[in-house]
Write a protein that holds these residues in place. Structure first.
Motif, mmCIF file in Angstrom:
data_model
loop_
_atom_site.group_PDB
_atom_site.id
_atom_site.type_symbol
_atom_site.label_atom_id
_atom_site.label_comp_id
_atom_site.label_asym_id
_atom_site.label_seq_id
_atom_site.Cartn_x
_atom_site.Cartn_y
_atom_site.Cartn_z
ATOM 1 N N PRO A 86 9.030 -7.374 3.135
ATOM 2 C CA PRO A 86 9.503 -6.186 3.861
ATOM 3 C C PRO A 86 9.080 -6.147 5.337
ATOM 4 C CG PRO A 86 8.544 -5.552 1.748
ATOM 5 C CD PRO A 86 8.333 -7.027 1.889
ATOM 6 N N LEU A 87 7.963 -6.797 5.677
ATOM 7 C CA LEU A 87 7.529 -6.747 7.076
ATOM 8 C C LEU A 87 8.015 -7.960 7.871
ATOM 9 C CD1 LEU A 87 3.889 -5.359 6.653
ATOM 10 C CD2 LEU A 87 6.011 -4.124 7.063
ATOM 11 N N ALA A 88 8.885 -8.782 7.246
ATOM 12 C CA ALA A 88 9.302 -10.026 7.911
ATOM 13 C C ALA A 88 9.918 -9.772 9.288
ATOM 14 C CB ALA A 88 10.283 -10.794 7.032
ATOM 15 N N ILE A 89 10.617 -8.667 9.440
ATOM 16 C CA ILE A 89 11.293 -8.417 10.725
ATOM 17 C C ILE A 89 10.283 -8.249 11.866
ATOM 18 C CG2 ILE A 89 11.529 -5.900 10.418
ATOM 19 C CD1 ILE A 89 14.322 -6.230 11.817
ATOM 20 N N TRP A 90 9.081 -7.771 11.536
ATOM 21 C CA TRP A 90 8.053 -7.619 12.574
ATOM 22 C C TRP A 90 7.603 -8.975 13.099
ATOM 23 C CZ3 TRP A 90 5.916 -2.974 14.401
ATOM 24 C CH2 TRP A 90 6.342 -1.816 13.747
ATOM 25 N N VAL A 91 7.771 -9.993 12.264
ATOM 26 C CA VAL A 91 7.306 -11.334 12.608
ATOM 27 C C VAL A 91 8.457 -12.172 13.155
ATOM 28 C CG1 VAL A 91 6.405 -13.456 11.560
ATOM 29 C CG2 VAL A 91 5.444 -11.243 10.902
ATOM 30 N N SER A 92 9.652 -12.000 12.547
ATOM 31 C CA SER A 92 10.770 -12.876 12.900
ATOM 32 C C SER A 92 11.416 -12.507 14.237
ATOM 33 C CB SER A 92 11.832 -12.826 11.803
ATOM 34 O OG SER A 92 12.412 -11.548 11.744
ATOM 35 N N VAL A 93 11.303 -11.242 14.620
ATOM 36 C CA VAL A 93 11.961 -10.779 15.837
ATOM 37 C C VAL A 93 11.417 -11.565 17.042
ATOM 38 C CG1 VAL A 93 10.331 -8.893 16.303
ATOM 39 C CG2 VAL A 93 12.691 -8.634 16.951
ATOM 40 N N GLN A 94 12.331 -11.973 17.927
ATOM 41 C CA GLN A 94 11.886 -12.764 19.081
ATOM 42 C C GLN A 94 12.088 -11.972 20.355
ATOM 43 O OE1 GLN A 94 14.125 -16.331 17.761
ATOM 44 N NE2 GLN A 94 12.291 -17.425 18.423
ATOM 45 N N ASN A 95 11.032 -11.293 20.741
ATOM 46 C CA ASN A 95 11.070 -10.524 21.977
ATOM 47 C C ASN A 95 9.729 -10.672 22.666
ATOM 48 O OD1 ASN A 95 9.228 -8.774 20.724
ATOM 49 N ND2 ASN A 95 10.876 -7.608 19.827
ATOM 50 N N VAL A 107 19.193 -8.793 22.890
ATOM 51 C CA VAL A 107 19.288 -7.815 21.787
ATOM 52 C C VAL A 107 17.899 -7.541 21.206
ATOM 53 C CG1 VAL A 107 20.273 -7.389 19.504
ATOM 54 C CG2 VAL A 107 21.686 -8.384 21.295
ATOM 55 N N ASP A 108 17.099 -8.581 21.017
ATOM 56 C CA ASP A 108 15.762 -8.382 20.447
ATOM 57 C C ASP A 108 14.869 -7.551 21.369
ATOM 58 O OD1 ASP A 108 16.279 -9.590 18.072
ATOM 59 O OD2 ASP A 108 15.243 -11.460 18.504
ATOM 60 N N ASN A 109 15.030 -7.726 22.666
ATOM 61 C CA ASN A 109 14.201 -6.921 23.574
ATOM 62 C C ASN A 109 14.671 -5.469 23.620
ATOM 63 O OD1 ASN A 109 11.899 -8.334 24.913
ATOM 64 N ND2 ASN A 109 13.522 -9.866 25.165
ATOM 65 N N LEU A 110 15.971 -5.260 23.462
ATOM 66 C CA LEU A 110 16.460 -3.874 23.372
ATOM 67 C C LEU A 110 15.892 -3.217 22.116
ATOM 68 C CD1 LEU A 110 20.163 -4.282 24.477
ATOM 69 C CD2 LEU A 110 18.458 -2.810 25.555
ATOM 70 N N ILE A 111 15.907 -3.984 21.016
ATOM 71 C CA ILE A 111 15.350 -3.456 19.761
ATOM 72 C C ILE A 111 13.870 -3.142 19.957
ATOM 73 C CG2 ILE A 111 14.703 -4.099 17.396
ATOM 74 C CD1 ILE A 111 17.403 -5.512 17.157
#
Ligand code: HEM
Length: 372
Positions: A37-46, A191-195
């Motif tokens: 569930p926390l993968a997005i905190w790690v996978s996001v590239q910003n 997109v990742d930096n906007l997120i």
């Protein structure tokens, strides 16, 4: 890692990375399921997950668009938005509980961010819902996956809309950086930096407002100091950030090589969680009464709740400005406001990242229509 001194040391140590793709062997080797569930905190590239030169490049590009003058220009709009939110609260009966987290702490930051990013009204409610899910660390695997996917769809929709019709907003400014020279910023990074900017700037500010209101109402003596002019709204904001860090824990960092910190060896490749919340209550810095809310505390500014070092929060000036304006406005408009439940009955969010309450029920009392 929980001590103030150790955390400061780690946050400035170049041997500590935030880039899982380079420095977390378990991630690189596929041992961590993408469905975590926390993968997005790690996978996001910003920028917040970038390391070294990559981080400097991304931060520099975003800082080109997210300038101090852009924040300063928002002051009038923040005052206007606060006034409108308070007007709508003032139309409610003062003797019926209202959830201020929902109707104040959420609404002001979401409208300020909508202004900053130029988010069209059609996307606002959807984004609010997605962000709430993003911080819910109790979400099921499927919920977290769907939420992550929906976040990308929505942000891509925002970018497509702004490409067609640019405005004066931060989204358009970042698109201009990307489209001006694609070599400087990839589409995914855009997109990742906007997120990042949106997620980092939303829930944290909601929690700051929520916690400040709860603390002031639970400690009327502290509120009285502010009302008498013996402490400033700025002091309330800093002391709230210290004692209740809005982002309690920062995930994840990785040891680039074996590190010795405070007599403990962290082996190369091990992940670390930094506890901003614990740092704010370290007795070595704030004394034995570190857990108490005291707006006159000499060390109130000495917290790490906006991080420290290379990743220090880019939005700190906006968050501070917004919180000062919103809190002053709220307490001026509703001078008799009080909690509708005992402070100990306020339930914390189900998250070890996001530090706030599930609801903040208050009785607004009579309106002071003449002042704000
Ligand atoms: C009370 C409100 C806020 C709190 C407590 C907060 C907290 C933090 C913390 C602790 C970090 C460091 C993360 C790390 O080192 O891993 C950070 C970074 C960041 N914050 Fe905030 N933040 C707040 C508001 C905002 C706002 C309003 C924005 C923008 C709209 C924002 C944008 C960012 C960005 C872009 C970074 C990444 C900086 C970098 O990696 O170089 N934050 N924030």
């Amino acid at each position: 890692m929980t001590g103030h001194a150790v955390i400061r040391e780690l946050l400035t140590d170049p041997r500590v990375s935030k880039d899982a793709y380079r420095h977390w062997p378990a991630w690189i080797g596929g041992e961590i399921a993408q469905s975590w569930p926390l993968a997005i905190w790690v996978s996001v590239q910003n920028m917040v997950t970038a390391y070294g030169e990559d981080h400097r490049r991304l931060r520099g590009l975003v800082a080109e668009a997210f300038t101090p003058s852009r924040v300063a220009r928002l002051r009038g709009r923040i005052e206007g938005i606060t006034g409108e939110v308070l007007d709508s609260l003032a139309r409610r009966p003062g003797d019926v509980p209202v959830d201020l987290r929902r109707w104040f702490a959420h609404v002001v930051p979401s409208r300020v961010l909508a202004e900053l990013f130029g988010i069209p009204s059609g996307l606002r409610a959807r984004l609010g819902r997605i962000i709430a899910g993003f911080f819910d660390t109790s979400a099921s695997l499927e919920e977290a996956r769907c939420n992550g996917a929906e976040l990308y769809v929505t942000m891509n929709e925002l970018v497509a809309g702004k490409r067609g019709e640019p405005g004066e907003d931060l989204t358009s400014a970042l698109i201009a950086v990307r489209d001006g020279d694609g070599a400087r910023l990839t589409e995914k990074e855009l997109v990742d930096n906007l997120i990042l900017l949106y997620t980092a700037g939303y829930e944290t500010t909601v929690n700051l407002l929520d916690n400040a209101v709860a603390l002031l109402l639970a400690h009327p003596g502290q509120l009285a100091l502010v009302r008498r002019g013996e402490a400033a709204w700025e002091d309330v904001v800093e002391e709230t950030l210290r004692v209740e860090a809005p982002g309690a824990n920062g995930i994840l960092r990785y040891a680039v090589e074996d590190l010795e910190v405070g007599g403990v060896v962290i082996p190369r490749g091990d992940p670390l969680v930094i506890s901003y919340a614990a740092a704010g209550r370290d007795p070595a810095v704030h004394g034995q009464q570190a857990h108490l809310f005291d707006v006159t505390r000499a060390t109130r500014r000495n917290h790490l709740s906006f991080g420290h070092g290379t990743h220090f929060c880019l939005g700190a000036p906006l968050a501070r400005l917004e919180a000062r304006i919103a809190l002053r406005g709220l307490f001026t408009r509703f001078p008799g406001m009080r909690l509708a439940v005992a402070p100990r009955r306020l339930r914390p969010l189900e998250s070890f990242i996001s530090n706030g309450h599930r609801e903040l029920p208050v009785l607004l009392g009579p309106v002071d229509a003449g002042r704000e």
